[in-house]
Design a protein around this motif. Sequence first.
Motif, PDB file in Angstrom:
ATOM      1  N   ARG A 165       0.985   5.423 -12.771  1.00 22.46           N
ATOM      2  CA  ARG A 165       0.329   6.397 -13.641  1.00 22.46           C
ATOM      3  C   ARG A 165       1.254   7.569 -13.936  1.00 22.46           C
ATOM      4  NH1 ARG A 165      -3.058   9.158 -11.217  1.00 22.46           N
ATOM      5  NH2 ARG A 165      -3.026   8.401  -9.057  1.00 22.46           N
ATOM      6  N   VAL A 166       1.042   8.168 -15.108  1.00 16.76           N
ATOM      7  CA  VAL A 166       1.780   9.367 -15.483  1.00 16.76           C
ATOM      8  C   VAL A 166       0.829  10.550 -15.457  1.00 16.76           C
ATOM      9  CG1 VAL A 166       3.125  10.524 -17.280  1.00 16.76           C
ATOM     10  CG2 VAL A 166       3.378   8.051 -16.931  1.00 16.76           C
ATOM     11  N   ALA A 167       1.222  11.620 -14.778  1.00 18.62           N
ATOM     12  CA  ALA A 167       0.437  12.858 -14.744  1.00 18.62           C
ATOM     13  C   ALA A 167       1.209  13.925 -15.525  1.00 18.62           C
ATOM     14  CB  ALA A 167       0.212  13.312 -13.309  1.00 18.62           C
ATOM     15  N   ALA A 168       0.660  14.290 -16.668  1.00 17.14           N
ATOM     16  CA  ALA A 168       1.271  15.341 -17.507  1.00 17.14           C
ATOM     17  C   ALA A 168       0.178  16.376 -17.767  1.00 17.14           C
ATOM     18  CB  ALA A 168       1.796  14.750 -18.810  1.00 17.14           C
ATOM     19  N   LEU A 169       0.084  17.334 -16.876  1.00 18.14           N
ATOM     20  CA  LEU A 169      -1.040  18.277 -16.923  1.00 18.14           C
ATOM     21  C   LEU A 169      -0.819  19.370 -17.966  1.00 18.14           C
ATOM     22  CD1 LEU A 169      -1.408  16.795 -14.212  1.00 18.14           C
ATOM     23  CD2 LEU A 169      -2.242  18.929 -13.248  1.00 18.14           C
ATOM     24  N   PRO A 170      -1.898  19.751 -18.662  1.00 19.42           N
ATOM     25  CA  PRO A 170      -1.802  20.871 -19.604  1.00 19.42           C
ATOM     26  C   PRO A 170      -1.791  22.203 -18.861  1.00 19.42           C
ATOM     27  CG  PRO A 170      -4.062  20.106 -19.490  1.00 19.42           C
ATOM     28  CD  PRO A 170      -3.246  19.178 -18.622  1.00 19.42           C
ATOM     29  N   GLN A 194       5.761   9.158  -0.285  1.00 19.63           N
ATOM     30  CA  GLN A 194       7.188   9.358  -0.546  1.00 19.63           C
ATOM     31  C   GLN A 194       7.348  10.203  -1.807  1.00 19.63           C
ATOM     32  OE1 GLN A 194       9.489   5.780  -1.204  1.00 19.63           O
ATOM     33  NE2 GLN A 194      11.432   6.889  -1.266  1.00 19.63           N
ATOM     34  N   ILE A 195       8.233  11.191  -1.763  1.00 24.81           N
ATOM     35  CA  ILE A 195       8.443  12.096  -2.896  1.00 24.81           C
ATOM     36  C   ILE A 195       9.893  12.013  -3.354  1.00 24.81           C
ATOM     37  CG2 ILE A 195       8.329  14.475  -3.735  1.00 24.81           C
ATOM     38  CD1 ILE A 195       6.332  15.075  -1.509  1.00 24.81           C
ATOM     39  N   LEU A 196      10.076  11.750  -4.652  1.00 30.35           N
ATOM     40  CA  LEU A 196      11.393  11.798  -5.277  1.00 30.35           C
ATOM     41  C   LEU A 196      11.365  12.875  -6.356  1.00 30.35           C
ATOM     42  CD1 LEU A 196      12.180   7.983  -5.684  1.00 30.35           C
ATOM     43  CD2 LEU A 196      13.122   9.558  -3.988  1.00 30.35           C
ATOM     44  N   LYS A 197      12.342  13.771  -6.358  1.00 29.37           N
ATOM     45  CA  LYS A 197      12.355  14.890  -7.308  1.00 29.37           C
ATOM     46  C   LYS A 197      13.640  14.844  -8.130  1.00 29.37           C
ATOM     47  CE  LYS A 197      11.940  18.159  -4.182  1.00 29.37           C
ATOM     48  NZ  LYS A 197      11.579  19.321  -3.330  1.00 29.37           N
ATOM     49  N   TYR A 198      13.477  14.747  -9.462  1.00 28.93           N
ATOM     50  CA  TYR A 198      14.627  14.659 -10.360  1.00 28.93           C
ATOM     51  C   TYR A 198      14.670  15.855 -11.309  1.00 28.93           C
ATOM     52  CZ  TYR A 198      15.201   9.836  -8.817  1.00 28.93           C
ATOM     53  OH  TYR A 198      15.399   8.710  -8.048  1.00 28.93           O
ATOM     54  N   TRP A 199      15.853  16.444 -11.412  1.00 32.85           N
ATOM     55  CA  TRP A 199      16.094  17.485 -12.413  1.00 32.85           C
ATOM     56  C   TRP A 199      17.039  16.910 -13.454  1.00 32.85           C
ATOM     57  CZ3 TRP A 199      14.461  22.191 -13.981  1.00 32.85           C
ATOM     58  CH2 TRP A 199      15.254  22.850 -14.926  1.00 32.85           C
ATOM     59  N   GLY A 225      -0.921   1.832  -2.713  1.00 32.94           N
ATOM     60  CA  GLY A 225      -0.603   0.858  -3.756  1.00 32.94           C
ATOM     61  C   GLY A 225      -0.437   1.471  -5.121  1.00 32.94           C
ATOM     62  N   GLU A 226      -0.137   2.778  -5.180  1.00 31.90           N
ATOM     63  CA  GLU A 226       0.020   3.449  -6.472  1.00 31.90           C
ATOM     64  C   GLU A 226       1.323   4.241  -6.522  1.00 31.90           C
ATOM     65  OE1 GLU A 226      -4.676   4.242  -7.681  1.00 31.90           O
ATOM     66  OE2 GLU A 226      -3.401   5.915  -7.081  1.00 31.90           O
ATOM     67  N   MET A 227       1.787   4.439  -7.755  1.00 32.68           N
ATOM     68  CA  MET A 227       2.992   5.215  -8.024  1.00 32.68           C
ATOM     69  C   MET A 227       2.640   6.198  -9.133  1.00 32.68           C
ATOM     70  SD  MET A 227       6.492   3.514  -9.486  1.00 32.68           S
ATOM     71  CE  MET A 227       7.834   4.438 -10.202  1.00 32.68           C
ATOM     72  N   VAL A 228       2.873   7.482  -8.905  1.00 23.22           N
ATOM     73  CA  VAL A 228       2.531   8.505  -9.891  1.00 23.22           C
ATOM     74  C   VAL A 228       3.803   9.231 -10.329  1.00 23.22           C
ATOM     75  CG1 VAL A 228       1.217  10.607 -10.367  1.00 23.22           C
ATOM     76  CG2 VAL A 228       0.222   8.801  -8.947  1.00 23.22           C
ATOM     77  N   LEU A 229       4.002   9.295 -11.639  1.00 23.27           N
ATOM     78  CA  LEU A 229       5.133  10.017 -12.212  1.00 23.27           C
ATOM     79  C   LEU A 229       4.621  11.339 -12.774  1.00 23.27           C
ATOM     80  CD1 LEU A 229       6.804   7.111 -14.239  1.00 23.27           C
ATOM     81  CD2 LEU A 229       6.955   7.581 -11.784  1.00 23.27           C
ATOM     82  N   PHE A 230       5.114  12.445 -12.251  1.00 22.33           N
ATOM     83  CA  PHE A 230       4.720  13.763 -12.743  1.00 22.33           C
ATOM     84  C   PHE A 230       5.701  14.211 -13.828  1.00 22.33           C
ATOM     85  CE2 PHE A 230       2.219  13.896  -8.866  1.00 22.33           C
ATOM     86  CZ  PHE A 230       1.124  14.678  -9.216  1.00 22.33           C
ATOM     87  N   ASP A 231       5.203  14.267 -15.059  1.00 25.23           N
ATOM     88  CA  ASP A 231       5.987  14.794 -16.175  1.00 25.23           C
ATOM     89  C   ASP A 231       5.797  16.308 -16.161  1.00 25.23           C
ATOM     90  OD1 ASP A 231       7.276  15.439 -18.495  1.00 25.23           O
ATOM     91  OD2 ASP A 231       6.139  14.086 -19.779  1.00 25.23           O
ATOM     92  N   ARG A 232       6.624  16.980 -15.423  1.00 28.83           N
ATOM     93  CA  ARG A 232       6.476  18.357 -14.963  1.00 28.83           C
ATOM     94  C   ARG A 232       5.415  18.372 -13.853  1.00 28.83           C
ATOM     95  NH1 ARG A 232       9.637  21.659 -17.741  1.00 28.83           N
ATOM     96  NH2 ARG A 232      10.001  21.409 -19.969  1.00 28.83           N
ATOM     97  N   GLY A 287       0.805  -1.218   0.000  1.00 27.60           N
ATOM     98  CA  GLY A 287       0.000   0.000   0.000  1.00 27.60           C
ATOM     99  C   GLY A 287       0.837   1.267   0.000  1.00 27.60           C
ATOM    100  N   HIS A 288       2.097   1.129  -0.370  1.00 28.04           N
ATOM    101  CA  HIS A 288       3.004   2.284  -0.415  1.00 28.04           C
ATOM    102  C   HIS A 288       2.496   3.309  -1.420  1.00 28.04           C
ATOM    103  CE1 HIS A 288       6.846   4.183   0.442  1.00 28.04           C
ATOM    104  NE2 HIS A 288       7.074   4.362  -0.835  1.00 28.04           N
ATOM    105  N   ARG A 289       2.774   4.587  -1.140  1.00 25.72           N
ATOM    106  CA  ARG A 289       2.401   5.674  -2.064  1.00 25.72           C
ATOM    107  C   ARG A 289       3.666   6.417  -2.472  1.00 25.72           C
ATOM    108  NH1 ARG A 289      -1.916   9.039   1.183  1.00 25.72           N
ATOM    109  NH2 ARG A 289      -0.669   8.304   2.950  1.00 25.72           N
ATOM    110  N   LEU A 290       3.895   6.482  -3.777  1.00 27.26           N
ATOM    111  CA  LEU A 290       5.140   7.060  -4.281  1.00 27.26           C
ATOM    112  C   LEU A 290       4.853   8.102  -5.351  1.00 27.26           C
ATOM    113  CD1 LEU A 290       8.259   7.059  -4.470  1.00 27.26           C
ATOM    114  CD2 LEU A 290       8.066   5.181  -6.115  1.00 27.26           C
ATOM    115  N   VAL A 291       5.455   9.272  -5.214  1.00 27.14           N
ATOM    116  CA  VAL A 291       5.394  10.340  -6.216  1.00 27.14           C
ATOM    117  C   VAL A 291       6.810  10.568  -6.729  1.00 27.14           C
ATOM    118  CG1 VAL A 291       5.140  12.837  -6.534  1.00 27.14           C
ATOM    119  CG2 VAL A 291       3.349  11.544  -5.377  1.00 27.14           C
ATOM    120  N   VAL A 292       6.960  10.538  -8.054  1.00 25.81           N
ATOM    121  CA  VAL A 292       8.255  10.822  -8.669  1.00 25.81           C
ATOM    122  C   VAL A 292       8.068  12.013  -9.603  1.00 25.81           C
ATOM    123  CG1 VAL A 292      10.235   9.907  -9.925  1.00 25.81           C
ATOM    124  CG2 VAL A 292       8.774   8.357  -8.608  1.00 25.81           C
ATOM    125  N   ILE A 293       8.812  13.088  -9.350  1.00 26.71           N
ATOM    126  CA  ILE A 293       8.711  14.322 -10.126  1.00 26.71           C
ATOM    127  C   ILE A 293       9.866  14.409 -11.109  1.00 26.71           C
ATOM    128  CG2 ILE A 293       8.932  16.843  -9.953  1.00 26.71           C
ATOM    129  CD1 ILE A 293       7.337  16.670  -7.349  1.00 26.71           C
TER     130      ILE A 293
END
Length: 308
Positions: A112-117, A187-192, A140-147, A80-86
């Motif tokens: 899932r990928v979140a790429a907001l307009p 959990q938040i991971l931020k990549y530049w 139980g989800e992992m979200v990748l923010f494309d920006r 049930g981990h929750r992960l956000v990758v930016i």
Amino acid sequence: MDKEDRKSDAELVAERQRRFEEDLVDAYDEELEMEVDDRLLDGSSAFTPEARSDRRHYFRELFRLQGELVKLQDWIVATGHRLVVIFEGRDAAGKGGAIKRITQRLNPRVCRVAALPAPSNRERTQWYFQRYSAHLPAGGEMVLFDRSWYNRAGVERVMGFCTDEEYEEFFRSVPEFEKMLVRSGIQILKYWFSITDEEQEIRFQARIHDPLKQWKLSPMDLESRRRWEAYTQAKEVMLQRSHIPEAPWWVVQAVDKKRARLNCIHHLLSQVPYHEVEHPVVTLPERVHNEDYIRQPVPASMIVPEIY
């Protein structure tokens, strides 16, 4: 008697093994097809013995890391981990390519990928983080923010889409926002993704001359190229003012696309305490055969023409 029924057991086993291998190769061909883009950028140097050796190593490592990503996915579901990758970076920095390789073998219901307009008129009147909050992961989800919400620190600041007051309020709020998410168990991971001035120009030129990639170039991208130094300054301020222990920034050296993908995936895996989850043995049930069932033919008019 059905043709398959007349085959020996050995022939059936050999035939099925061949089909398994073909299916595996077909799955990997997807990555090989995307590889053509990189070869075009590398030019004649892409076909040297050294380049071919590097490419074989790249694919071996990529497929190994993707196997680990599947284990990570299973662990996220089980715990049930929750992960956000930016993923942030300049245009053409390689964020999208890295995201594709991460999600390629994963279940889109889990990752899932979140790429907001650009925000709508209504969204512009909301609390700034509101439209991003709707895409945060459940258990139980992992979200990748494309920006991500860092648009305010980058494109909005450079292009003048926010006021100085809104900009300052963002930096007052974003550490508290992210601390709140971490306290709630996300959990938040931020990549530049970092590239050079020269490398971005090469990639933009490649997009200009490739009909299949011209859609990637928008007027905003071209203007961002002109404002390289303004983006550099905005990036430096962003990293300085939003690098917090609860959600630190990680810089991916991205001039070499392949190394950047491997390094990013390897680092992502190292930041999550996942382990392999045991699964029950799956047994394929026998298909039910009914003697009174007669398969109906499909009308020829419904068949897609076999041009290839």
